[in-house]
Write a protein that holds these residues in place. Structure first.
Motif, PDB file in Angstrom:
ATOM      1  N   ARG A  71       0.836  -1.207   0.000  1.00 32.22           N
ATOM      2  CA  ARG A  71       0.000   0.000   0.000  1.00 32.22           C
ATOM      3  C   ARG A  71       0.875   1.262   0.000  1.00 32.22           C
ATOM      4  NH1 ARG A  71      -5.185   1.011   1.139  1.00 32.22           N
ATOM      5  NH2 ARG A  71      -5.515  -1.084   2.004  1.00 32.22           N
ATOM      6  N   ALA A  72       1.908   1.261   0.821  1.00 32.29           N
ATOM      7  CA  ALA A  72       2.773   2.437   0.912  1.00 32.29           C
ATOM      8  C   ALA A  72       3.454   2.720  -0.424  1.00 32.29           C
ATOM      9  CB  ALA A  72       3.813   2.240   2.007  1.00 32.29           C
ATOM     10  N   ARG A  73       3.915   1.664  -1.109  1.00 35.91           N
ATOM     11  CA  ARG A  73       4.562   1.867  -2.409  1.00 35.91           C
ATOM     12  C   ARG A  73       3.557   2.395  -3.431  1.00 35.91           C
ATOM     13  NH1 ARG A  73       7.768  -2.627  -0.600  1.00 35.91           N
ATOM     14  NH2 ARG A  73       6.244  -4.145  -1.341  1.00 35.91           N
ATOM     15  N   PHE A  74       2.322   1.899  -3.376  1.00 39.17           N
ATOM     16  CA  PHE A  74       1.280   2.391  -4.281  1.00 39.17           C
ATOM     17  C   PHE A  74       1.009   3.873  -4.008  1.00 39.17           C
ATOM     18  CE2 PHE A  74      -3.107   3.422  -5.289  1.00 39.17           C
ATOM     19  CZ  PHE A  74      -3.235   2.956  -6.584  1.00 39.17           C
ATOM     20  N   LEU A  75       0.857   4.240  -2.741  1.00 41.45           N
ATOM     21  CA  LEU A  75       0.603   5.635  -2.398  1.00 41.45           C
ATOM     22  C   LEU A  75       1.758   6.523  -2.856  1.00 41.45           C
ATOM     23  CD1 LEU A  75      -0.845   5.220   1.217  1.00 41.45           C
ATOM     24  CD2 LEU A  75      -2.127   5.693  -0.888  1.00 41.45           C
ATOM     25  N   HIS A  76       2.982   6.034  -2.692  1.00 40.49           N
ATOM     26  CA  HIS A  76       4.148   6.784  -3.164  1.00 40.49           C
ATOM     27  C   HIS A  76       4.079   7.024  -4.666  1.00 40.49           C
ATOM     28  CE1 HIS A  76       8.091   6.668  -5.186  1.00 40.49           C
ATOM     29  NE2 HIS A  76       8.435   7.544  -4.266  1.00 40.49           N
ATOM     30  N   ASN A  77       3.782   5.965  -5.428  1.00 40.55           N
ATOM     31  CA  ASN A  77       3.748   6.100  -6.879  1.00 40.55           C
ATOM     32  C   ASN A  77       2.635   7.041  -7.330  1.00 40.55           C
ATOM     33  OD1 ASN A  77       5.898   4.339  -7.032  1.00 40.55           O
ATOM     34  ND2 ASN A  77       4.623   2.543  -7.441  1.00 40.55           N
ATOM     35  N   LEU A  78       1.496   6.974  -6.671  1.00 39.04           N
ATOM     36  CA  LEU A  78       0.410   7.887  -6.999  1.00 39.04           C
ATOM     37  C   LEU A  78       0.787   9.322  -6.628  1.00 39.04           C
ATOM     38  CD1 LEU A  78      -2.439   8.160  -8.136  1.00 39.04           C
ATOM     39  CD2 LEU A  78      -3.335   7.640  -5.844  1.00 39.04           C
ATOM     40  N   ARG A 100       1.602   9.908   3.882  1.00 38.27           N
ATOM     41  CA  ARG A 100       1.126   8.595   4.322  1.00 38.27           C
ATOM     42  C   ARG A 100       2.137   7.498   3.970  1.00 38.27           C
ATOM     43  NH1 ARG A 100      -4.685   7.996   1.853  1.00 38.27           N
ATOM     44  NH2 ARG A 100      -4.482   5.938   2.825  1.00 38.27           N
ATOM     45  N   ALA A 101       2.744   7.603   2.798  1.00 34.46           N
ATOM     46  CA  ALA A 101       3.776   6.627   2.430  1.00 34.46           C
ATOM     47  C   ALA A 101       4.960   6.702   3.392  1.00 34.46           C
ATOM     48  CB  ALA A 101       4.236   6.861   0.996  1.00 34.46           C
ATOM     49  N   LEU A 102       5.384   7.929   3.729  1.00 33.23           N
ATOM     50  CA  LEU A 102       6.527   8.091   4.626  1.00 33.23           C
ATOM     51  C   LEU A 102       6.214   7.631   6.038  1.00 33.23           C
ATOM     52  CD1 LEU A 102       7.955  11.439   3.272  1.00 33.23           C
ATOM     53  CD2 LEU A 102       9.250   9.307   3.578  1.00 33.23           C
ATOM     54  N   ASP A 103       4.954   7.715   6.441  1.00 30.85           N
ATOM     55  CA  ASP A 103       4.578   7.166   7.751  1.00 30.85           C
ATOM     56  C   ASP A 103       4.965   5.696   7.833  1.00 30.85           C
ATOM     57  OD1 ASP A 103       3.567   9.516   8.721  1.00 30.85           O
ATOM     58  OD2 ASP A 103       1.476   9.039   8.266  1.00 30.85           O
ATOM     59  N   HIS A 104       4.788   4.980   6.722  1.00 25.75           N
ATOM     60  CA  HIS A 104       5.170   3.562   6.706  1.00 25.75           C
ATOM     61  C   HIS A 104       6.689   3.406   6.555  1.00 25.75           C
ATOM     62  CE1 HIS A 104       5.088  -0.742   5.897  1.00 25.75           C
ATOM     63  NE2 HIS A 104       5.950  -0.488   4.918  1.00 25.75           N
ATOM     64  N   TRP A 113      13.594   2.963   0.157  1.00 24.45           N
ATOM     65  CA  TRP A 113      12.278   3.512  -0.141  1.00 24.45           C
ATOM     66  C   TRP A 113      12.063   4.836   0.581  1.00 24.45           C
ATOM     67  CZ3 TRP A 113       8.531   3.274  -3.546  1.00 24.45           C
ATOM     68  CH2 TRP A 113       8.467   2.159  -4.396  1.00 24.45           C
ATOM     69  N   ARG A 114      12.558   4.948   1.786  1.00 22.27           N
ATOM     70  CA  ARG A 114      12.421   6.208   2.517  1.00 22.27           C
ATOM     71  C   ARG A 114      13.152   7.331   1.781  1.00 22.27           C
ATOM     72  NH1 ARG A 114      13.383   4.159   6.967  1.00 22.27           N
ATOM     73  NH2 ARG A 114      15.596   4.554   7.215  1.00 22.27           N
ATOM     74  N   ALA A 115      14.368   7.057   1.336  1.00 23.72           N
ATOM     75  CA  ALA A 115      15.132   8.062   0.592  1.00 23.72           C
ATOM     76  C   ALA A 115      14.448   8.398  -0.729  1.00 23.72           C
ATOM     77  CB  ALA A 115      16.551   7.559   0.337  1.00 23.72           C
ATOM     78  N   ARG A 116      13.907   7.369  -1.402  1.00 27.26           N
ATOM     79  CA  ARG A 116      13.206   7.604  -2.664  1.00 27.26           C
ATOM     80  C   ARG A 116      11.994   8.516  -2.450  1.00 27.26           C
ATOM     81  NH1 ARG A 116      12.366   2.607  -3.909  1.00 27.26           N
ATOM     82  NH2 ARG A 116      14.181   2.385  -5.261  1.00 27.26           N
ATOM     83  N   ALA A 117      11.252   8.249  -1.379  1.00 29.90           N
ATOM     84  CA  ALA A 117      10.073   9.075  -1.097  1.00 29.90           C
ATOM     85  C   ALA A 117      10.471  10.513  -0.772  1.00 29.90           C
ATOM     86  CB  ALA A 117       9.262   8.471   0.048  1.00 29.90           C
ATOM     87  N   HIS A 118      11.532  10.691   0.024  1.00 26.54           N
ATOM     88  CA  HIS A 118      11.997  12.044   0.310  1.00 26.54           C
ATOM     89  C   HIS A 118      12.425  12.751  -0.978  1.00 26.54           C
ATOM     90  CE1 HIS A 118      12.871  10.959   4.758  1.00 26.54           C
ATOM     91  NE2 HIS A 118      11.828  11.777   4.706  1.00 26.54           N
TER      92      HIS A 118
END
Length: 264
Positions: A71-78, A100-104, A113-118
């Protein structure tokens, strides 16, 4: 009227198709949905792109995933989609989804994944932000990404440094009182990106960073260094067969130093 009715019917059919696809397999459906959005970005209609985006936004919380990580990866991509320029761009939606993705990602061990989201959240703010505070937030997020994208992960580090350099340049444009300081930081980020990309043979990325370095140095008033960066960028683009990009770099060079055929 007939054409409009047909277009509306096609849009409704596409909407129903994606609702069914997302309910069955969100990750696979997203890949198809994103490709459709890319085509709509290029050819339109913009209203259909926004309609598909609005519908997915209204339905995404109801989608089922095997794990919370999925779910977190999906939210990140969206979030990346909503944080990119286009007819359906929406920074407020991107912010909520990245959060929400970073919360996970912040509570598990997947630093990548954390670095990618940031990095991608920062890029969204840099692309769509229109005031100094948003660009400052963007740079802070890039710095968080760089804490993981260190010298042991240099290729990813080069990408983040390049994007951070652009964010700092935009911030300088929006905050004249701090312009010199921010442009110095922008130049430093691009210089490190140039060095990393050169060492790893990433020639196109190096050329792009050289060109952006030239723009930052030009804005600083460092004419000689800016000219060298534009000249090196043009030569690299030529070597890669990217004649249009080389021509743009040479135009910037000539604006600083005069036409090439008149130099002694």
């Amino acid at each position: 009227m007939a054409e409009q009715a047909e277009a509306e019917a096609d849009a409704d059919a596409l909407l129903r198709h994606f609702r069914t696809a997302f309910a069955a397999d969100p990750a696979r459906a997203y890949s198809e949905w994103y490709r459709a959005q890319e085509e709509l970005r290029e050819k339109g209609p913009a209203a259909l792109a926004r309609g598909l985006a609005d519908d997915l936004w209204s339905e995404h919380d109801a989608l089922s995933f095997a794990t919370e990580a999925d779910r977190a990866r999906f939210l990140h991509n969206l979030a990346v989609f909503f944080g990119s320029s286009g007819p359906a761009a929406d920074l407020s939606r991107a912010r909520e989804l990245f959060g929400r993705a970073l919360d996970h990602f912040s509570s598990d061990d997947d630093g990548g994944w954390r670095a990618r989201a940031h990095h991608n959240f920062a890029t969204a703010l840099s692309n769509l932000g229109e005031d100094p505070e948003l660009l400052q937030e963007s740079v802070l997020l890039f710095e968080r990404a760089l804490a993981w994208r260190n010298q042991e992960r240099e290729i990813a580090r080069g990408v983040t440094l390049h994007n951070m350099g652009r964010a700092l340049h935009r911030w300088a444009e929006l905050d004249p009182a701090r312009s010199s300081e921010l442009l110095e930081r922008s130049s430093a980020a691009f210089s490190e990106a140039v060095e990393i990309r050169g060492r790893h043979g990433l020639d196109e990325g190096r050329a792009l960073s050289l060109f952006q370095l030239g723009l930052a140095l030009e804005a600083l008033g460092t004419v000689g260094e800016a000219a060298r960066a534009f000249e090196d960028a043009a030569a690299e683009f030529d070597r890669l067969g990217k004649s249009n990009s080389a021509a743009v770099a040479r135009l910037r060079l000539e604006a600083l130093t005069g036409p090439l055929d008149r130099r002694v």
